[in-house]
Design a protein around this motif. Structure first.
Motif, short mmCIF file in Angstrom:
data_model
loop_
_atom_site.label_atom_id
_atom_site.label_comp_id
_atom_site.label_asym_id
_atom_site.label_seq_id
_atom_site.Cartn_x
_atom_site.Cartn_y
_atom_site.Cartn_z
N ASP A 87 -9.78 -2.71 3.11
CA ASP A 87 -9.88 -3.72 2.06
C ASP A 87 -11.06 -3.50 1.12
N GLY A 88 -11.78 -2.37 1.25
CA GLY A 88 -12.94 -2.13 0.39
C GLY A 88 -12.54 -1.59 -0.97
N GLU A 89 -13.51 -0.86 -1.58
CA GLU A 89 -13.27 -0.29 -2.90
C GLU A 89 -12.11 0.70 -2.87
N LEU A 90 -12.07 1.54 -1.82
CA LEU A 90 -10.97 2.49 -1.72
C LEU A 90 -9.65 1.78 -1.47
N GLY A 91 -9.70 0.69 -0.74
CA GLY A 91 -8.48 -0.08 -0.54
C GLY A 91 -7.95 -0.65 -1.85
N ALA A 92 -8.89 -1.13 -2.70
CA ALA A 92 -8.46 -1.64 -4.01
C ALA A 92 -7.88 -0.52 -4.87
N LEU A 93 -8.52 0.67 -4.81
CA LEU A 93 -7.99 1.81 -5.56
C LEU A 93 -6.61 2.21 -5.05
N GLU B 222 -4.05 -0.26 -6.29
CA GLU B 222 -3.69 -0.01 -7.69
C GLU B 222 -2.75 1.18 -7.80
N PHE B 223 -3.01 2.21 -6.99
CA PHE B 223 -2.13 3.38 -7.01
C PHE B 223 -0.75 3.01 -6.47
N ASP B 224 -0.71 2.15 -5.46
CA ASP B 224 0.59 1.69 -4.96
C ASP B 224 1.36 0.95 -6.05
N ALA B 225 0.63 0.11 -6.82
CA ALA B 225 1.29 -0.59 -7.91
C ALA B 225 1.82 0.40 -8.95
N LEU B 226 1.05 1.47 -9.19
CA LEU B 226 1.53 2.51 -10.11
C LEU B 226 2.78 3.19 -9.56
N LEU B 227 2.81 3.43 -8.26
CA LEU B 227 4.00 4.03 -7.65
C LEU B 227 5.21 3.12 -7.81
N VAL B 228 4.99 1.81 -7.68
CA VAL B 228 6.10 0.87 -7.88
C VAL B 228 6.64 0.96 -9.30
N ARG B 229 5.71 1.01 -10.27
CA ARG B 229 6.15 1.11 -11.67
C ARG B 229 6.85 2.44 -11.93
N LEU B 230 6.33 3.51 -11.35
CA LEU B 230 6.97 4.81 -11.53
C LEU B 230 8.36 4.84 -10.90
N ALA B 231 8.47 4.24 -9.70
CA ALA B 231 9.78 4.20 -9.05
C ALA B 231 10.77 3.39 -9.89
N ASP B 232 10.28 2.27 -10.46
CA ASP B 232 11.14 1.46 -11.31
C ASP B 232 11.57 2.25 -12.55
#
Length: 484
Positions: free
Chosen positions: A224-230, A233-243
């Motif tokens: 859940d730290g800074e790397l978790g937030a990064l 965000e990358f997971d959200a980008l993957l969702v948008r890319l998949a869409d």
């Protein structure tokens, strides 16, 4: 192993911070050493002075008839030879006795004359001197009556020891600082490597994601730290890319379907025309010519449909790519209704519909004339394609009373254009979810690009004899400049 620039920058920052801390610590240590050494040296001078005063008082008590010069000489003669340096002066400033191993009494006397405090420093070649002046009186209790005699004692000594300690610490700092700095740089580089290990792991996890599999998620394994937030965000980008990938696949399927149908028709009609030309005889030339004319007419119609599909595909590609539309033209909607109705009369006749103009109020909007024309043509085409044959299709435009909005409307009879049957305004998200046609997607994009909205309504009124006839109303609602 390649040197990491990021680790070097982090190590350099760590070394710089460490060097600043060492510098502050060294400065504080030098200041503390100087102050503490000076305090101890002053305490030593105070001890010598107080001891001389006590010895003078005791010696005078034992020989009250002796002169102060004699008493001072006796005290100095009995004083242990431990390196102490001092002067015993009478009230006039004359030297009564002294202990001066370095022969600097004259410089000390000059310093006493110029001093404004009881503690003062004396400059000389080499090490400086520091002195302590005692102005006091000696009470002779054995005398009758008791008397007091003024005496001045100057205790002094070299500050060479203080300066030597300070210089030694300074030399240690000068030679030790580079070593400490290099060591901190090395340690910082190693610590930076350990600190960046999760980043390297995240990099490897990202690199292991295949373009064909965007379902993998990184956030759960990176905390859940800074790397978790990064990672989130990358997971959200993957969702948008998949869409986006799914939309692109859907677009390709729709494009292939929309183009394949008219092409198949064109090829079939062309083969039929060729067969007709090759098989007709002399007596059948007139019949073959008629068939060929009809076939070419159908080929032309199919080619026109294919051209419209290609135009629609380009518009759909721009819509799904988020293309920004320039809204710079003043478009008269009543003129647009007249133009599009004239263009689509032949198409409506082919599909067995009558095309009529309902309301045509003079309304002006700011937008893109070509896109608005394409949208209205698509609405009429949709009504021709899905409407009940021989049922009228009505095209209207009007201003909304009390609101700065205009409505482009196409009304037809037939089954619902979507699976939604609503009495009021349908939800656009639901319409999009159930809309399987490519044309209405373009119309929706045109509406949103013009800061408007797209609505679909379906009504099923009772006709009084037990049958139900559905009415489809498709509206393009746009903000107006002004209405007449």
């Amino acid at each position: 192993m390649a040197v990491s620039r990021l680790r070097l920058r982090l190590a350099a920052g760590f070394a710089f911070a460490f060097a600043v801390g060492i510098g502050l610590l060294a400065t504080g240590a030098l200041a503390f050493l100087t102050r503490e050494s000076t305090r101890r040296f002053d305490a030593q001078l105070d001890g010598v002075g107080n001891g001389l005063l006590a010895a003078l008082t005791r010696e005078h008590d034992e020989a009250p008839d002796s002169s102060l010069h004699f008493v001072a000489g006796a005290v100095v003669a009995e004083w242990p030879d431990n390196g102490d340096a001092f002067l015993v002066l009478d009230d006039s400033g004359a030297v009564m006795a002294s202990r001066d191993p370095d022969g600097i009494s004259a410089r000390v006397l000059a310093g006493v004359t110029a001093a404004s405090t009881t503690r003062f420093d004396i400059d000389r070649d080499g090490s400086d001197l520091r002195a302590r002046l005692f102005d006091s009186t000696i009470m002779i209790a054995a005398a009758s009556p008791s008397t007091r005699r003024a005496v001045r004692i100057v205790v002094f000594g070299s500050t060479e020891g203080i300066e030597a300690d300070t210089e030694l610490l300074g030399i240690a700092i000068v030679f030790g600082a580079p070593v400490i700095l290099l060591a901190s740089l090395l340690v910082g580089y190693l610590l930076a490597g350990r600190a960046l290990a999760p980043v390297r792991q995240l990099t490897m996890d990202i690199a292991s994601i295949a373009p064909t599999d965007l379902s993998r998620r990184l956030a759960p394994q990176h905390g859940d730290g800074e790397l978790g937030a990064l990672a989130a965000e990358f997971d959200a980008l993957l969702v948008r890319l998949a869409d986006a990938q799914q939309r692109n696949r859907q677009f390709v399927r729709e494009a292939a379907h929309q183009i394949r149908t008219p092409l198949t028709l064109v090829l079939g009609e062309a083969e039929l025309a060729l067969d007709t030309v090759l098989t007709v005889g002399t007596t059948e030339a007139e019949t073959g010519a008629a068939r060929l004319s009809a076939t070419i007419a159908r080929i032309r119609t199919a080619a026109e449909q294919m051209r419209r599909r290609v135009d629609e595909l380009f518009l759909l590609a721009e819509a799904r790519a988020g293309e920004v539309v320039r809204l710079e033209q003043r478009v008269e909607l009543d003129g647009l209704v007249l133009e599009c109705t004239d263009l689509m009369r032949a198409r409506a006749a082919v599909t067995g519909h009558s095309l009529a103009i309902g309301e045509a109020e003079p309304v002006i909007v700011l937008g893109n004339a070509a896109l608005l024309q394409e949208a209205l043509l698509e609405l009429i085409e949709n009504a021709c394609r899905h409407g009940v044959p021989r049922a009228p299709i009505t095209v209207s435009c009007r201003a909304v009373q009390g609101r700065r909005e205009a409505v482009l409307e196409v009304r037809s009879d037939g089954a619902a254009l979507s699976d939604i049957i609503a009495q009021g305004q349908p939800d656009n998200a639901q319409v999009q979810a159930h809309d399987r046609g490519m044309g209405l997607s373009i119309v929706r994009w045109v509406a949103i690009s013009h800061h408007g909205r797209f609505e679909v309504a379906h009504e099923v009124p009772f006709n009084g004899v037990g049958a139900y006839v559905g009415h489809n109303t498709v509206r393009l609602i746009l903000p107006t400049i002004h209405g007449v």
